[in-house]
Design an enzyme around this catalytic site. Structure first.
Site, PDB file in Angstrom:
ATOM      1  N   GLU A 200      37.292   1.406  98.283  1.00  0.00           N
ATOM      2  CA  GLU A 200      37.644   1.084  96.753  1.00  0.00           C
ATOM      3  C   GLU A 200      38.829   1.704  96.134  1.00  0.00           C
ATOM      4  O   GLU A 200      38.982   2.598  95.537  1.00  0.00           O
ATOM      5  CB  GLU A 200      36.557   1.917  96.091  1.00  0.00           C
ATOM      6  CG  GLU A 200      35.162   0.935  96.239  1.00  0.00           C
ATOM      7  CD  GLU A 200      34.072   1.277  95.268  1.00  0.00           C
ATOM      8  OE1 GLU A 200      34.354   2.518  94.718  1.00  0.00           O
ATOM      9  OE2 GLU A 200      33.257   0.772  95.213  1.00  0.00           O
ATOM     10  N   GLU A 386      29.510  -3.949 100.132  1.00  0.00           N
ATOM     11  CA  GLU A 386      28.752  -3.140  99.198  1.00  0.00           C
ATOM     12  C   GLU A 386      28.093  -3.974  98.206  1.00  0.00           C
ATOM     13  O   GLU A 386      28.805  -4.503  97.517  1.00  0.00           O
ATOM     14  CB  GLU A 386      29.552  -1.824  98.574  1.00  0.00           C
ATOM     15  CG  GLU A 386      29.951  -0.865  99.493  1.00  0.00           C
ATOM     16  CD  GLU A 386      30.610   0.339  98.776  1.00  0.00           C
ATOM     17  OE1 GLU A 386      30.126   0.728  97.655  1.00  0.00           O
ATOM     18  OE2 GLU A 386      31.343   1.279  99.348  1.00  0.00           O
TER      19      GLU A 386
HETATM   20  C1  BG6 Z   1      30.795   2.614  95.446  1.00  0.00           C
HETATM   21  C2  BG6 Z   1      31.206   3.492  96.522  1.00  0.00           C
HETATM   22  O1  BG6 Z   1      31.713   2.976  94.179  1.00  0.00           O
HETATM   23  O2  BG6 Z   1      29.506   2.881  94.755  1.00  0.00           O
HETATM   24  C3  BG6 Z   1      29.971   4.119  97.191  1.00  0.00           C
HETATM   25  O3  BG6 Z   1      32.177   3.251  97.515  1.00  0.00           O
HETATM   26  C4  BG6 Z   1      28.952   4.646  96.282  1.00  0.00           C
HETATM   27  O4  BG6 Z   1      30.512   5.525  97.786  1.00  0.00           O
HETATM   28  C5  BG6 Z   1      28.589   3.294  95.727  1.00  0.00           C
HETATM   29  O5  BG6 Z   1      27.997   5.487  96.565  1.00  0.00           O
HETATM   30  C6  BG6 Z   1      27.272   3.333  94.637  1.00  0.00           C
HETATM   31  O6  BG6 Z   1      27.689   4.221  93.449  1.00  0.00           O
HETATM   32  P1  BG6 Z   1      26.638   5.503  93.230  1.00  0.00           P
HETATM   33  O7  BG6 Z   1      27.264   6.296  92.399  1.00  0.00           O
HETATM   34  O8  BG6 Z   1      25.577   4.980  92.700  1.00  0.00           O
HETATM   35  O9  BG6 Z   1      26.288   6.265  94.693  1.00  0.00           O
END
Ligand code: BG6
Length: 488
Positions: A200, A386
């Site tokens: 990111e 992701e």
């Molecule tokens: C992304 C990141 O922004 O979102 C991860 O690359 C992160 O590291 C994921 O865990 C989900 O966000 P969160 O705050 O729910 O863990």
């Protein structure tokens, strides 16, 4: 069939949220080791020590933005709970976890290498035990034909470099990072083919992520410039070491819609989206786009560059685009528009979309729109590295976990991927849902916000025996993979 036969189904994690073992195997300290747990609506904090020896804390908000004062260094308070120290203990459970991933039929597994496990202070000292830990992990994955997909840097860095160099604001850090990457490219040459440079990259603004001590535009863009140069060098080096390597960039994809057809709202959304496209323009097209140069001029930002930098950026472009997608957002020029929470970005409420308990919108069509726009603009393979639904899971008396809400979210998003492939002709190469096993939330530091197909008995007060349980989504996702996405 929508997805190619070699489509990379799998799951994704990051070292600082999953690995643990922070004092094991010769690992050095990492910035995230000084970040406390927070909670929903309670910011995480960085604990630091000033030059005068005073202990202080500063908040890291849900956009992960937080710094420590100039001259202060990361400090670990023995009486405080820091989620990354043990996280969900991949370090001691990797064999069991990988066996479960294999049972689901994973073709790949995304994880990050902790830089300070390999180079404890980020510089040229090498920790053989760290290198052999990842050897063991990759061997275990390959035993089941699971391809490792490696993020070289995911939201952390050796604390020493943050403390002594103000992280990426110093040009020297480029060489340290390239050295670390060269070590791992060479060591894992026959084990890893898929790499990503910076997770990111479009949200890197904090001490924890990039070691900077203030997040003024001047400091952030200078640090980012160093990161772009480092990434380009790493791509060139990775290709030289192994021409088979596929090295991607990784962007947080949170597209924004205009709240209304008022041209001012449309312009606002365009500017918001360009802030993301800028990173793809640099790493895919290989140059600073005109709109960003104009914006930097108007902000008064002057980036110091070496003569060869722009040439390196031009040559060191990536092989694929990795992206995270959780939600969309809305841009508005109306000062009274209602806000909601969001992934790294504060957002306005979209009246057409539902939200998770953490206020994140659920928008599968937004994923399809993004895939189309990105593919049209860059014509590079896209890897969704992701995607997922953070929710509080309930364990029934018999130990079962009925996470139908997660299944629904993923079904809808995989359907959107299929539409993007079948109807829009997007070249999609893989899908790794986030936190395929429960891990610590990056934004809130919580365990309560879970994403996994596998439940980990670990709680926000630091208790739990780390035992693993399959959730209902475990069998569902296994079927999705077994049918290459035909049966949702
Ligand atoms: C992304 C990141 O922004 O979102 C991860 O690359 C992160 O590291 C994921 O865990 C989900 O966000 P969160 O705050 O729910 O863990």
């Amino acid at each position: 069939m929508s997805f190619k036969n070699d489509f990379l189904w799998g799951g994704a994690t990051a070292a600082n949220q999953y690995e643990g073992g922070f004092q094991s195997g010769g690992r050095g300290l990492s910035t995230m080791d000084a970040v406390t747990g927070g909670g929903h609506g309670i910011p995480r904090t960085i604990t630091y020590r000033t030059k005068e020896g005073k202990i202080g804390t500063s908040p890291v908000d849900s956009t992960m933005s937080g710094t420590v004062p100039e001259g202060a260094v990361g400090y670990i308070d023995p009486d405080v709970y820091y989620p990354s120290h043990v996280a969900t203990d991949f370090y001691n459970n990797y064999k069991e976890d990988i066996a479960l991933f294999a049972e689901m039929g994973f073709k790949c597994f995304r994880m990050s290498i902790n830089w300070s496990r390999i180079c404890p202070n980020g510089m040229y000292e090498v920790n053989e035990e760290g290198l052999s830990f990842y050897d063991d992990v990759f061997n275990e994955l390959l035993k089941y034909d699971i391809q490792p997909v490696i993020t070289l840097n995911h939201f952390d860095m050796p604390m020493y470099l943050a403390d002594h160099y103000s992280g990426w604001s110093s040009r020297e850090v480029i060489d340290y990072f390239v050295y670390f990457c060269e070590l791992v490219f060479k060591r894992y040459k026959n084990k890893v083919k898929y790499w990503m440079t910076f997770n990111e990259i479009n949200v890197l603004t904090s001490w924890t992520q990039i070691g900077i001590h203030d997040n003024s535009p001047q400091t952030v863009y200078q640090a980012l410039h160093h990161i772009f140069v480092a990434s380009a060098k790493v791509v060139l080096l990775g290709h030289k070491i192994n021409p088979e390597n596929q090295i991607g960039m990784m962007v947080a994809c949170t597209p924004s819609y205009p709240m209304t057809c008022d041209p001012n709202d449309v312009l606002e959304a365009l500017q918001f989206n360009r802030n993301r496209e800028f990173f793809m323009d640099i790493q895919v097209k290989g140059y600073y786009p005109e709109y960003k140069l104009a914006a930097l001029r108007s902000l008064g930002v002057k980036i110091e560059m070496d003569d060869r930098d722009l040439d390196l950026i031009r040559k060191g472009t990536v092989d694929y685009i990795g992206l995270s997608y959780y939600m969309s957002t809305v841009s508005s020029t109306d000062p009274n528009a209602e806000r909601t929470e969001g992934n790294q970005f504060l957002a306005y409420k979209n009246p057409y979309l539902e939200t998770s308990d953490w206020g994140w919108t659920v928008d599968p069509v937004g994923l399809r729109i993004s895939l189309v726009q990105i593919y049209d603009r860059y014509h590079l393979p896209i890897f969704i590295v992701e995607n997922g639904f953070g929710a509080a899971d309930h364990v029934e008396a018999d130990g079962s976990i009925h996470d139908d809400y997660r299944i629904k979210y993923l079904q809808e998003h995989i359907q959107a991927m299929k539409d993007a492939v079948d109807i829009d002709g997007v070249n999609l190469i893989g899908y790794t849902p986030w936190g395929c096993i429960d891990i610590v939330s990056a934004g809130t530091g919580e365990m309560k916000k879970r994403y996994g197909f596998i439940y980990v008995e670990r709680f926000d007060d630091g208790t739990g025996d780390f035992s693993r349980k399959k959730k209902k989504s475990f069998d569902w996702y296994s079927k999705v993979i077994a049918t290459n996405g035909e049966k949702l």
